[in-house]
Enzyme design. Sequence first.
Site, PDB file in Angstrom:
ATOM      1  N   HIS A 271       0.841  -1.189   0.000  1.00 21.92           N
ATOM      2  CA  HIS A 271       0.000   0.000   0.000  1.00 21.92           C
ATOM      3  C   HIS A 271       0.873   1.234   0.000  1.00 21.92           C
ATOM      4  O   HIS A 271       1.917   1.252   0.641  1.00 21.92           O
ATOM      5  CB  HIS A 271      -0.927   0.012   1.227  1.00 21.92           C
ATOM      6  CG  HIS A 271      -2.049   0.972   1.076  1.00 21.92           C
ATOM      7  ND1 HIS A 271      -1.943   2.293   1.422  1.00 21.92           N
ATOM      8  CD2 HIS A 271      -3.298   0.799   0.571  1.00 21.92           C
ATOM      9  CE1 HIS A 271      -3.088   2.895   1.145  1.00 21.92           C
ATOM     10  NE2 HIS A 271      -3.930   2.018   0.619  1.00 21.92           N
ATOM     11  N   ASP A 328      -8.004  -5.347  -0.225  1.00 20.63           N
ATOM     12  CA  ASP A 328      -8.477  -6.204  -1.315  1.00 20.63           C
ATOM     13  C   ASP A 328      -8.107  -7.671  -1.153  1.00 20.63           C
ATOM     14  O   ASP A 328      -8.576  -8.509  -1.911  1.00 20.63           O
ATOM     15  CB  ASP A 328      -7.909  -5.692  -2.650  1.00 20.63           C
ATOM     16  CG  ASP A 328      -8.436  -4.315  -2.992  1.00 20.63           C
ATOM     17  OD1 ASP A 328      -9.639  -4.076  -2.763  1.00 20.63           O
ATOM     18  OD2 ASP A 328      -7.661  -3.479  -3.488  1.00 20.63           O
TER      19      ASP A 328
HETATM   20  N1  CMC Z   1       4.248  -7.659  -4.918  1.00 20.71           N
HETATM   21  C1  CMC Z   1       5.591  -7.632  -5.061  1.00 20.71           C
HETATM   22  N2  CMC Z   1       6.350  -6.534  -4.882  1.00 20.71           N
HETATM   23  C2  CMC Z   1       5.702  -5.409  -4.518  1.00 20.71           C
HETATM   24  C3  CMC Z   1       4.313  -5.359  -4.337  1.00 20.71           C
HETATM   25  C4  CMC Z   1       3.577  -6.541  -4.540  1.00 20.71           C
HETATM   26  N3  CMC Z   1       2.272  -6.541  -4.394  1.00 20.71           N
HETATM   27  N4  CMC Z   1       3.957  -4.100  -3.983  1.00 20.71           N
HETATM   28  C5  CMC Z   1       5.081  -3.389  -3.936  1.00 20.71           C
HETATM   29  N5  CMC Z   1       6.160  -4.177  -4.257  1.00 20.71           N
HETATM   30  C6  CMC Z   1       7.568  -3.769  -4.261  1.00 20.71           C
HETATM   31  C7  CMC Z   1       7.901  -2.957  -5.495  1.00 20.71           C
HETATM   32  O1  CMC Z   1       8.331  -3.776  -6.541  1.00 20.71           O
HETATM   33  C8  CMC Z   1       8.997  -2.051  -4.963  1.00 20.71           C
HETATM   34  O2  CMC Z   1      10.149  -2.846  -4.885  1.00 20.71           O
HETATM   35  P1  CMC Z   1      11.609  -2.174  -5.162  1.00 20.71           P
HETATM   36  O3  CMC Z   1      11.794  -1.160  -4.087  1.00 20.71           O
HETATM   37  O4  CMC Z   1      12.548  -3.325  -5.095  1.00 20.71           O
HETATM   38  O5  CMC Z   1      11.523  -1.558  -6.538  1.00 20.71           O
HETATM   39  C9  CMC Z   1       8.562  -1.751  -3.538  1.00 20.71           C
HETATM   40  O6  CMC Z   1       7.775  -2.894  -3.161  1.00 20.71           O
HETATM   41  C10 CMC Z   1       7.733  -0.480  -3.389  1.00 20.71           C
HETATM   42  O7  CMC Z   1       6.602  -0.581  -4.249  1.00 20.71           O
HETATM   43  P2  CMC Z   1       6.035   0.615  -5.148  1.00 20.71           P
HETATM   44  O8  CMC Z   1       5.382   0.046  -6.357  1.00 20.71           O
HETATM   45  O9  CMC Z   1       7.080   1.658  -5.342  1.00 20.71           O
HETATM   46  O10 CMC Z   1       4.930   1.220  -4.158  1.00 20.71           O
HETATM   47  P3  CMC Z   1       3.728   2.138  -4.569  1.00 20.71           P
HETATM   48  O11 CMC Z   1       3.365   2.911  -3.361  1.00 20.71           O
HETATM   49  O12 CMC Z   1       4.007   2.876  -5.823  1.00 20.71           O
HETATM   50  O13 CMC Z   1       2.559   1.090  -4.934  1.00 20.71           O
HETATM   51  C11 CMC Z   1       0.735  -0.405  -4.737  1.00 20.71           C
HETATM   52  C12 CMC Z   1       1.563   0.705  -4.056  1.00 20.71           C
HETATM   53  C13 CMC Z   1      -0.494  -0.686  -3.883  1.00 20.71           C
HETATM   54  C14 CMC Z   1       0.270   0.076  -6.131  1.00 20.71           C
HETATM   55  C15 CMC Z   1       1.619  -1.674  -4.863  1.00 20.71           C
HETATM   56  O14 CMC Z   1       1.974  -2.145  -3.587  1.00 20.71           O
HETATM   57  C16 CMC Z   1       0.938  -2.777  -5.675  1.00 20.71           C
HETATM   58  O15 CMC Z   1       1.028  -2.778  -6.907  1.00 20.71           O
HETATM   59  N6  CMC Z   1       0.220  -3.756  -5.011  1.00 20.71           N
HETATM   60  C17 CMC Z   1      -0.520  -4.759  -5.688  1.00 20.71           C
HETATM   61  C18 CMC Z   1      -1.848  -4.206  -6.169  1.00 20.71           C
HETATM   62  C19 CMC Z   1      -2.832  -3.976  -5.040  1.00 20.71           C
HETATM   63  O16 CMC Z   1      -3.028  -4.825  -4.190  1.00 20.71           O
HETATM   64  N7  CMC Z   1      -3.504  -2.807  -5.070  1.00 20.71           N
HETATM   65  C20 CMC Z   1      -4.523  -2.445  -4.071  1.00 20.71           C
HETATM   66  C21 CMC Z   1      -4.070  -1.326  -3.199  1.00 20.71           C
HETATM   67  S1  CMC Z   1      -5.102  -1.091  -1.741  1.00 20.71           S
HETATM   68  C22 CMC Z   1      -6.688  -0.695  -2.239  1.00 20.71           C
HETATM   69  C23 CMC Z   1      -6.817   0.227  -3.374  1.00 20.71           C
HETATM   70  O17 CMC Z   1      -6.096   1.186  -3.555  1.00 20.71           O
HETATM   71  O18 CMC Z   1      -7.726  -0.006  -4.143  1.00 20.71           O
END
Ligand code: CMC
Length: 392
Positions: A271, A328
């Site tokens: 998140h 989710d």
């Molecule tokens: N699986 C594997 N690696 C992950 C995941 C995941 N679900 N989420 C984040 N990471 C890693 C990412 O690759 C990065 O690694 P590194 O530092 O080595 O490059 C690190 O963790 C930080 O992630 P980020 O993508 O920079 O973080 P963000 O704040 O931009 O993204 C997020 C947040 C929710 C989009 C992301 O965690 C994600 O894609 N999660 C899966 C999709 C999901 O469950 N979304 C629902 C969010 S909650 C409810 C809503 O908003 O609707």
Amino acid sequence: SGLITIDPGYKNTGSTKSAITFLDGEEGILRYRGYNIEDLAENSNFLEVSYLLINGELPTTSQYKTFSHRITKHTLVHEDIKKILDGFPSVAHPMGVLSSLICSLTAFYPNSLDPNNTDEEIQLSIVRLMAKMPTFAAWAYKNKMGHPVNYPDNNLDYCGNFMKMMFALPSEKYEVDPVISRALDKLLILHADHEQNCSTSTVRIVGSSQASIYASISAGINALWGPLHGGANQSVIEMLEAIKNDGGDSKKYLEKAKDKNDPFRLMGFGHRVYKNFDPRAKIIKKAADDVLDKLGIDDAVLDIAKELETAALNDPYFVERKLYPNVDFYSGIIYRALGIPTDMFTVMFALGRLPGWVAQWKEMRENNEPIGRPRQVYVGSTERAYVPMENR
Ligand code: CMC
């Protein structure tokens, strides 16, 4: 332009002051108008929480009665909207149908296009949205199934009416199961607001151009649709199903999620703001156990989800990056138990998030916020002369 700082994804940019939702990502705290989410999920109901978000205070008995009565009275939609619905092929994703039908309200209530609507007119638009969204959502599902639509039943409460419109068949008597309707109500409360997320920011930014409230909410629905936002609930179940069909080897998928050369992410994990735990996920995990137990359902996918969560929480990759299950991760398991099909999960999220979008739109308007218009740093070509096509 030298002063412009770029902040991709607005990770450190505050777009507004807001008095609606408090979120502490380090402590895992979520409050609507000062009330803890745990307290509201346990003791309140969705319409009361909606009133709270939209108007700032919990309603008195008479305020609550008036609010819910008005919403009940506006559940019916114009018959011509059925013609729009009929135009969608059965393969249409219900999120696209929902946002289109919500946007069509601009045509049925053109007065909403006037930026100078009175507070009373705005309240009426809000009531219409709250009342008609469940009807559109259920109709989107019926269209997909090729079934005749059900009309709203004004003798039922918000969730009971929605379930009946979804599942009643012309030849059968439909009884609302109180376990199902309470579980649904709780899920809607948990989704009702989450401060300046992608869809809410979209609603505020579209609204800041003084577009109609219906157009703004329709845009929010489209923003929610993506798999990194609300669409994650559909992706989670698809992922868990894939793991199940692949022999239930959750370790293998955990490795895939860690592999930077593999685009696969563990859906329902991580998140932008929560770096300790997502309080909604805690409540939903418990609710999933309760609901499945009460309904006597044994879902192998719940076991896989728990296994995956434990494995991830013990894996340095997820620990170091502070990745926890989000709202989710377990919600889809409850929706399934309630009989809601996978491609309707994000629609359920939208139903829950509606009062939050509305409250945020209203706050943006009341604060007289300027049009949302971020800047950029240009990195394209410098000046060059036009070359006629035959010379390229
Ligand atoms: N699986 C594997 N690696 C992950 C995941 C995941 N679900 N989420 C984040 N990471 C890693 C990412 O690759 C990065 O690694 P590194 O530092 O080595 O490059 C690190 O963790 C930080 O992630 P980020 O993508 O920079 O973080 P963000 O704040 O931009 O993204 C997020 C947040 C929710 C989009 C992301 O965690 C994600 O894609 N999660 C899966 C999709 C999901 O469950 N979304 C629902 C969010 S909650 C409810 C809503 O908003 O609707």
